[in-house]
Design a protein around this motif. Structure first.
Motif, PDB file in Angstrom:
ATOM      1  N   LYS A 217       0.794  -1.212  -0.013  1.00 32.92           N
ATOM      2  CA  LYS A 217       0.059  -0.047  -0.014  1.00 32.92           C
ATOM      3  C   LYS A 217       1.004   1.175  -0.113  1.00 32.92           C
ATOM      4  N   HIS A 218       2.117   1.158   0.450  1.00 35.59           N
ATOM      5  CA  HIS A 218       2.981   2.341   0.514  1.00 35.59           C
ATOM      6  C   HIS A 218       4.267   2.108  -0.362  1.00 35.59           C
ATOM      7  N   VAL A 219       4.080   3.103  -1.580  1.00 32.02           N
ATOM      8  CA  VAL A 219       5.105   2.863  -2.604  1.00 32.02           C
ATOM      9  C   VAL A 219       5.698   4.452  -2.830  1.00 32.02           C
ATOM     10  N   VAL A 220       6.883   4.364  -3.040  1.00 32.06           N
ATOM     11  CA  VAL A 220       7.486   5.696  -3.347  1.00 32.06           C
ATOM     12  C   VAL A 220       8.422   5.657  -5.042  1.00 32.06           C
ATOM     13  N   VAL A 221       7.685   6.719  -5.649  1.00 32.92           N
ATOM     14  CA  VAL A 221       8.210   6.704  -7.166  1.00 32.92           C
ATOM     15  C   VAL A 221       9.436   7.891  -7.142  1.00 32.92           C
ATOM     16  N   ALA A 222      10.338   7.800  -7.772  1.00 35.46           N
ATOM     17  CA  ALA A 222      11.301   9.110  -7.969  1.00 35.46           C
ATOM     18  C   ALA A 222      11.292   9.390  -9.564  1.00 35.46           C
ATOM     19  N   TYR A 223      11.264  10.494  -9.357  1.00 32.91           N
ATOM     20  CA  TYR A 223      10.994  11.163 -11.051  1.00 32.91           C
ATOM     21  C   TYR A 223      12.002  12.218 -11.429  1.00 32.91           C
ATOM     22  N   GLN A 224      12.703  12.110 -12.672  1.00 34.78           N
ATOM     23  CA  GLN A 224      13.628  13.166 -13.068  1.00 34.78           C
ATOM     24  C   GLN A 224      12.708  13.699 -14.404  1.00 34.78           C
ATOM     25  N   ASP A 225      12.424  14.913 -14.430  1.00 33.55           N
ATOM     26  CA  ASP A 225      11.882  15.542 -15.745  1.00 33.55           C
ATOM     27  C   ASP A 225      10.608  14.770 -16.054  1.00 33.55           C
ATOM     28  N   ASP A 226       9.732  14.388 -15.023  1.00 33.80           N
ATOM     29  CA  ASP A 226       8.463  13.724 -15.302  1.00 33.80           C
ATOM     30  C   ASP A 226       8.990  11.999 -15.667  1.00 33.80           C
ATOM     31  N   GLU A 227      10.114  11.641 -15.814  1.00 34.76           N
ATOM     32  CA  GLU A 227      10.349  10.485 -16.189  1.00 34.76           C
ATOM     33  C   GLU A 227      10.616   9.521 -14.901  1.00 34.76           C
ATOM     34  N   PRO A 228       9.666   8.279 -14.737  1.00 36.47           N
ATOM     35  CA  PRO A 228      10.055   7.622 -13.331  1.00 36.47           C
ATOM     36  C   PRO A 228      11.628   7.124 -13.562  1.00 36.47           C
ATOM     37  N   ILE A 229      12.196   7.044 -12.501  1.00 41.80           N
ATOM     38  CA  ILE A 229      13.720   6.761 -12.565  1.00 41.80           C
ATOM     39  C   ILE A 229      14.217   5.693 -11.314  1.00 41.80           C
ATOM     40  N   GLY A 230      13.300   5.742 -10.313  1.00 38.48           N
ATOM     41  CA  GLY A 230      13.433   4.810  -9.355  1.00 38.48           C
ATOM     42  C   GLY A 230      12.309   4.450  -8.400  1.00 38.48           C
ATOM     43  N   CYS A 231      12.284   3.685  -7.643  1.00 36.73           N
ATOM     44  CA  CYS A 231      11.048   3.237  -6.623  1.00 36.73           C
ATOM     45  C   CYS A 231      11.394   2.260  -5.569  1.00 36.73           C
ATOM     46  N   GLY A 232      10.460   2.469  -4.618  1.00 37.33           N
ATOM     47  CA  GLY A 232      10.817   1.348  -3.610  1.00 37.33           C
ATOM     48  C   GLY A 232       9.356   1.277  -2.680  1.00 37.33           C
ATOM     49  N   ALA A 233       9.272   0.422  -1.952  1.00 41.50           N
ATOM     50  CA  ALA A 233       8.020   0.356  -1.318  1.00 41.50           C
ATOM     51  C   ALA A 233       8.169  -0.381   0.247  1.00 41.50           C
ATOM     52  N   ILE A 234       7.202  -0.141   0.842  1.00 41.82           N
ATOM     53  CA  ILE A 234       7.156  -0.578   2.336  1.00 41.82           C
ATOM     54  C   ILE A 234       5.986  -1.512   2.632  1.00 41.82           C
ATOM     55  N   LYS A 235       5.843  -2.570   3.223  1.00 42.80           N
ATOM     56  CA  LYS A 235       4.740  -3.318   3.659  1.00 42.80           C
ATOM     57  C   LYS A 235       5.050  -3.752   5.213  1.00 42.80           C
ATOM     58  N   GLN A 236       3.776  -3.905   5.862  1.00 42.84           N
ATOM     59  CA  GLN A 236       3.821  -4.255   7.358  1.00 42.84           C
ATOM     60  C   GLN A 236       4.357  -5.717   7.317  1.00 42.84           C
ATOM     61  N   TYR A 237       5.492  -5.846   8.222  1.00 36.33           N
ATOM     62  CA  TYR A 237       5.805  -7.463   8.498  1.00 36.33           C
ATOM     63  C   TYR A 237       5.476  -7.717  10.003  1.00 36.33           C
ATOM     64  N   ASP A 238       5.277  -6.828  10.809  1.00 32.47           N
ATOM     65  CA  ASP A 238       4.809  -7.032  12.059  1.00 32.47           C
ATOM     66  C   ASP A 238       4.352  -5.861  12.666  1.00 32.47           C
ATOM     67  N   PRO A 239       3.575  -5.830  13.856  1.00 32.42           N
ATOM     68  CA  PRO A 239       3.098  -4.335  14.332  1.00 32.42           C
ATOM     69  C   PRO A 239       3.938  -3.295  14.546  1.00 32.42           C
ATOM     70  N   ASP A 240       5.260  -3.771  14.645  1.00 33.37           N
ATOM     71  CA  ASP A 240       6.265  -2.747  15.075  1.00 33.37           C
ATOM     72  C   ASP A 240       7.193  -2.501  13.615  1.00 33.37           C
ATOM     73  N   THR A 241       7.124  -3.307  12.716  1.00 37.91           N
ATOM     74  CA  THR A 241       8.356  -3.497  11.694  1.00 37.91           C
ATOM     75  C   THR A 241       7.695  -3.185  10.011  1.00 37.91           C
ATOM     76  N   MET A 242       8.305  -2.558   9.189  1.00 39.82           N
ATOM     77  CA  MET A 242       7.892  -2.467   8.037  1.00 39.82           C
ATOM     78  C   MET A 242       9.092  -3.187   7.352  1.00 39.82           C
TER      79      MET A 242
END
Length: 153
Positions: free
Chosen positions: A46-71
């Motif tokens: 549900k939680h995604v980050v996309v990096a853009y340079q000049d409106d072109e997607p160049i990088g990404c990463g995401a997080i998801k819950q692993y346990d109540p304290d940890t992504m």
């Protein structure tokens, strides 16, 4: 200028980037890649980050819950033309900030031992080596890391 956007796994630019990631990993790691694929489904992210340079997607990463304290950090990728410019660190930092905003205390992640640049990235950003967790516990090619978010932000 680099623009970092928070989104979700339905974002078409994210899907495009992880398709490149999957192709890269399949070519680099062959049959080992198929084991990891089962744990990299994006329908639960549900939680995604996309990096853009000049409106072109160049990088990404995401997080998801692993346990109540940890992504768990997932699907980190930087396009080849953008590597070495700090994009992955920017994406990772945004994921860490988001983790703390959501109330989680730490981030964990897994990468393959052959992903030398990824390992360097995580160490440079304060991640500490931990015993392999969960589905990676008995996987010889995996290496796992953790970072405490409480002391960071």
């Amino acid at each position: 200028m680099i623009k970092i956007v928070r989104t979700n796994s339905e974002n078409t630019d994210f899907v495009k980037l992880i398709n490149f990631l999957d192709k890269y990993l399949a070519e680099k790691h062959g049959n080992d890649h198929f084991f990891y694929t089962q744990y990299n489904k994006v329908d639960q992210i549900k939680h995604v980050v996309v990096a853009y340079q000049d409106d072109e997607p160049i990088g990404c990463g995401a997080i998801k819950q692993y346990d109540p304290d940890t992504m768990e950090v997932k699907r980190m990728y930087t396009s080849p033309v953008a590597r070495g410019k700090g994009i992955a660190t920017n994406v990772l930092t945004e994921l860490e900030i988001w983790t703390t905003e959501l109330g989680y205390k730490k981030c964990i992640l897994e990468t393959e031992k052959r992903q030398v640049k990824a390992i360097e990235l995580y160490k440079k950003n304060g991640y500490q080596l931990i015993p392999n967790y969960g589905q990676y516990a008995q996987i010889e090619n995996s290496v796992c890391f953790e970072k405490d978010m409480i002391r960071i932000f």
